[in-house]
Structures are given as structure tokens and as C-alpha cells.
Design an enzyme around this catalytic site. Structure first.
Site, PDB file in Angstrom:
ATOM      1  N   GLU A   1       0.830  -1.196   0.000  1.00 50.03           N
ATOM      2  CA  GLU A   1       0.000   0.000   0.000  1.00 50.03           C
ATOM      3  C   GLU A   1       0.875   1.260   0.000  1.00 50.03           C
ATOM      4  O   GLU A   1       1.987   1.248   0.511  1.00 50.03           O
ATOM      5  CB  GLU A   1      -0.899   0.022   1.244  1.00 50.03           C
ATOM      6  CG  GLU A   1      -1.858  -1.161   1.280  1.00 50.03           C
ATOM      7  CD  GLU A   1      -2.851  -1.123   2.430  1.00 50.03           C
ATOM      8  OE1 GLU A   1      -3.990  -1.542   2.220  1.00 50.03           O
ATOM      9  OE2 GLU A   1      -2.500  -0.683   3.541  1.00 50.03           O
TER      10      GLU A   1
ATOM     11  N   CYS B   1       1.760  -2.225  15.405  1.00 48.75           N
ATOM     12  CA  CYS B   1       1.747  -1.830  13.996  1.00 48.75           C
ATOM     13  C   CYS B   1       1.193  -2.935  13.115  1.00 48.75           C
ATOM     14  O   CYS B   1       1.636  -4.080  13.188  1.00 48.75           O
ATOM     15  CB  CYS B   1       3.172  -1.470  13.557  1.00 48.75           C
ATOM     16  SG  CYS B   1       3.271  -0.947  11.834  1.00 48.75           S
TER      17      CYS B   1
ATOM     18  N   HIS C   1       8.946   6.083  20.559  1.00 46.75           N
ATOM     19  CA  HIS C   1       7.740   5.515  21.192  1.00 46.75           C
ATOM     20  C   HIS C   1       7.865   5.101  22.654  1.00 46.75           C
ATOM     21  O   HIS C   1       6.875   4.691  23.268  1.00 46.75           O
ATOM     22  CB  HIS C   1       7.185   4.320  20.409  1.00 46.75           C
ATOM     23  CG  HIS C   1       6.959   4.575  18.954  1.00 46.75           C
ATOM     24  ND1 HIS C   1       6.512   5.791  18.450  1.00 46.75           N
ATOM     25  CD2 HIS C   1       7.118   3.774  17.862  1.00 46.75           C
ATOM     26  CE1 HIS C   1       6.412   5.702  17.140  1.00 46.75           C
ATOM     27  NE2 HIS C   1       6.779   4.503  16.756  1.00 46.75           N
TER      28      HIS C   1
ATOM     29  N   ASN D   1      -2.878   5.136  16.505  1.00 47.02           N
ATOM     30  CA  ASN D   1      -4.014   4.731  15.667  1.00 47.02           C
ATOM     31  C   ASN D   1      -4.446   3.316  16.013  1.00 47.02           C
ATOM     32  O   ASN D   1      -3.601   2.458  16.270  1.00 47.02           O
ATOM     33  CB  ASN D   1      -3.622   4.812  14.191  1.00 47.02           C
ATOM     34  CG  ASN D   1      -3.346   6.238  13.775  1.00 47.02           C
ATOM     35  OD1 ASN D   1      -4.201   7.104  13.926  1.00 47.02           O
ATOM     36  ND2 ASN D   1      -2.134   6.505  13.310  1.00 47.02           N
TER      37      ASN D   1
ATOM     38  N   CYS E   1      -0.723   6.222  10.116  1.00 54.59           N
ATOM     39  CA  CYS E   1       0.511   5.549  10.533  1.00 54.59           C
ATOM     40  C   CYS E   1       0.186   4.228  11.210  1.00 54.59           C
ATOM     41  O   CYS E   1      -0.637   4.160  12.116  1.00 54.59           O
ATOM     42  CB  CYS E   1       1.272   6.384  11.548  1.00 54.59           C
ATOM     43  SG  CYS E   1       1.837   7.914  10.895  1.00 54.59           S
TER      44      CYS E   1
END
Ligand code: SAH
Length: 353
Positions: free
Chosen positions: A104, A131, A228, A302, A345
């Protein structure tokens, strides 16, 4: 990606993906085939305008198009699906590759211009727990041509000039180092996309030897580090790469990079509710980055289906931002784009199946 000249029987040729054939090799081919040299420029221009068949190269004579089609292919990357956001101008593209794999990429439009976020690998081996890109496994690196095709085809589809490149899609770019560096240089080439290196960003989870190598490339692109977390314990549990390259070593590598290049590093920090978003986390981040030429980019975490992490609520994001800012570290909160099409993200994945 080197093509073999013949198979076992010697009767058929592997055809090279024209986006992977460099300028020198193509002009050599034109010379060998005894076509006039100016044909090179015509073909080259068509490529970066995003054609995916030789018949679209309308100012070439038929015999040249036929000869090209005998030796090269243009259909290694084909559009499988496009999703356009109803909230903003973001669009997500799902590409089918010649070997059946899918990847993608994302188109975004800001006040500062247009941007394409490319994938660098088919899947990802890094295994970050939050992720989606890690979840469908890893197949292979993308070639430089497959990276360039994402930009060429999106530019064509959007009928817009692409101003910015971010290597923040699926995959770990520093694991596909040579192709990614070749891609960035090609994007910068005036005869290809003519995009300023200052408008390119490469993001890594922190592969230290490649950070050192990248410092020597003399490319004024922005290096982004996915941080993170501010303790080894938490970072190792979220990002397995931290067990190999722990925080203190990573920060040393970043300081070396800054010393050597004079360039600011962008630290990405995704905020997940109750995981890494406390005021103590923010204060530790300030301490970790104290005195460094850097910038913090907060990404509101997200949601990814089937994962335990939830993005931090707005007030916690704001509180975190304020602590970092008060600590004297330049900080911004990344705007959410394409939230309705899973284009944010961490939401890109190798396959939709
Ligand atoms: N492998 C590289 C390139 C991926 S960039 C890297 O790790 O930097 C994609 C960015 O989105 C990374 O900073 C990644 O950590 C972040 N990300 C991954 N999942 C996310 C999620 N669920 N919410 C917000 N950001 C996420």
C-alpha cells in the site's frame, strides 16, 4: 534485480521491469538497437509521467514500442484498489506486484504541498507490537523501480506534482538500504521527479549500523526515528529491535548522526493510552533528548484491529505535548489524515485478505 538473459531452453527471455532499468542501461539499449539517441529522452519522460503500457508512449514509432515490449515490462506494479477519504484529500492505493504480492501507499495533500508515503518492503520483519504492517509477515524487499512506480503512478492518478516523499509505509527502509537510497536519489534527479531532498523523510525503528551509514551519504533528507518509549523495558516490549539496539546506543548513534550531518532528527512518538503517555514518560523524553538538535513528532496512536493498544485521548496528547514543549524540545502533533480509510501511521498492511 538482475534479469537472466535466457531460461534453460534458451528460447525465452526474462524481461526487466523498465522502472528498474537505469538511464545508462536504457540509453545503451537504444544505441545497441540502433534507434536514434533522442528516443531515450522520450521514453524516460513517459516513465516518470507514470505510463504502464508501451502503447501509451504515443510519440514513439510502432517498431520501437514493439522492441521495448520484447525486452522490458511495465506492468510489475498494478493498481488493485484505491480508497479516497471523505474527510480530507487522502487516498490509499493498494498495488498488486508481478509476483502476486500486495503493498500500500498513501497520497496526502497539505497546505505545504502534496506528499506520497511509500512502502519499502512487502511486509515487515520488525514485529512492532502496535503496527499492522508487521502482522501479515514478510515476503521481500521492494526494488528501486517498485518504489519509484508508487510515486509515478500516484502523481499520474492525482494529476498533481508530488512535492514530498515520506518512506513511512510498510517495511523498514534501513533493511532495504541500497534500494531506498537509490530511490531517494532518483526522486531528486531533475530528469525524474526533481523533488528536493529537504522534502524527503526516511523513518527507521533504529537500526544503528544503517544510521551510521546513512550519515555518510551526504543527503539532506530528514531522518525520523520511531522512538515511542523512554525506557528499555517498555521499548523492548513494544519494539523487539530495541533488544538488539537499546536506547542508550540508539541515542549515541543519533548524536553521531547530528554531529556528522548537522541535521535535525525527527523523533516520532506514538501515544497509546496507559502505555507510554504519562507525564513521567513525557518528562523522561525531555531528559533523553535534552540538548539534541531534534524535533518531536507526536503521533496520536491509531487503532489497529485485533490489537490491544488504543490511541491516547486528546487531553492526554495535549498534556504530553505541553510537557515536552515546556522542556524546551520543539514538538508538533501529527495531523490525522485518512482516518476513514485506514491510511494512518501503522495501519498499512501487506495484504487486505
Ligand atoms: N519501519 C519504519 C517505517 C515505518 S514508519 C519505522 O519503524 O520507523 C511508520 C510509523 O508509524 C512509525 O513511526 C511507526 O512506529 C508508526 N506506527 C506504527 N503503528 C502505529 C500505530 N498503531 N499508531 C501510530 N503510529 C504507528
Amino acid at each position: 534485480m538482475e534479469a537472466d538473459d535466457s531460461d534453460d531452453t534458451g528460447t525465452s527471455k526474462d524481461k526487466r521491469y523498465l522502472y528498474d532499468v537505469g538511464a545508462n542501461a536504457l540509453s545503451q539499449w537504444i544505441e545497441n538497437e540502433e534507434f536514434p539517441p533522442y528516443r531515450f529522452r522520450q521514453i524516460w519522460q513517459w516513465l516518470w509521467r507514470g505510463v504502464n503500457s508501451f502503447d501509451q508512449m504515443t510519440d514513439l514509432p510502432k517498431d520501437l514500442r514493439d522492441r521495448l515490449a520484447e525486452d522490458f515490462v511495465l506492468d510489475h506494479v498494478l493498481l488493485e484498489k484505491k480508497l479516497s477519504s471523505h474527510l480530507d484529500e487522502t487516498a490509499k492505493y493498494l498495488w498488486k506486484l508481478h509476483d502476486g504480492e500486495t503493498i500500500e501507499s498513501v497520497f496526502m495533500s497539505y497546505k505545504a504541498g502534496t506528499s506520497v508515503c511509500v512502502s519499502s518492503q512487502v511486509g515487515c520483519q520488525m514485529g512492532c507490537d502496535f503496527c499492522a504492517s508487521s502482522k501479515a509477515g514478510f515476503a521481500r524487499d521492494l526494488t528501486t523501480g517498485e518504489l519509484l512506480a508508487q510515486v509515478a503512478f500516484i502523481g499520474k492518478d492525482q494529476a498533481r506534482r508530488i512535492d514530498h516523499i515520506v518512506v513511512m509505509g510498510i517495511g523498514e527502509p534501513m533493511q532495504n538500504y541500497d534500494h531506498v537510497v537509490g530511490f531517494l536519489r532518483a526522486c531528486n534527479d531533475p530528469a525524474i521527479f526533481n523533488i528536493s531532498m529537504r522534502k524527503m523523510t526516511v523513518s527507521t525503528c533504529g537500526i544503528i549500523p544503517q544510521i551510521h551509514k546513512f550519515a555518510g551519504e551526504d543527503m539532506p533528507v530528514t531522518l525520523a526515528i520511531s522512538l515511542h518509549a523512554t525506557t528499555n523495558r517498555l521499548r523492548s516490549s513494544l519494539m523487539p529491535i530495541n533488544r538488539l539496539y537499546p536506547l542508550e546506543d540508539l541515542m549515541d548513534a543519533c548524536r553521531d548522526y547530528i554531529d556528522k550531518t548537522g541535521r535535525r532528527i525527527s523523533f516520532e512518538y506514538a501515544l497509546f493510552s496507559g502505555v507510554n503517555d504519562s507525564p513521567d514518560d513525557a518528562r523522561r523524553l525531555v531528559k533523553l533528548l535534552d540538548g539534541m538538535l531534534c524535533h518531536v513528532n507526536i503521533i496520536p496512536g491509531n487503532d489497529v484491529p485485533d490489537m490491544p493498544y488504543k490511541g491516547s485521548p486528546k487531553d492526554r496528547v495535549e498534556n504530553f505535548r505541553q510537557i515536552v514543549q515546556t522542556g524546551g524540545i520543539p514538538v508538533t502533533v501529527r495531523r490525522e489524515l485518512g482516518a476513514d480509510i485506514m491510511a494512518a501511521c501503522g495501519q498499512l498492511r501487506r495484504s487486505n485478505t
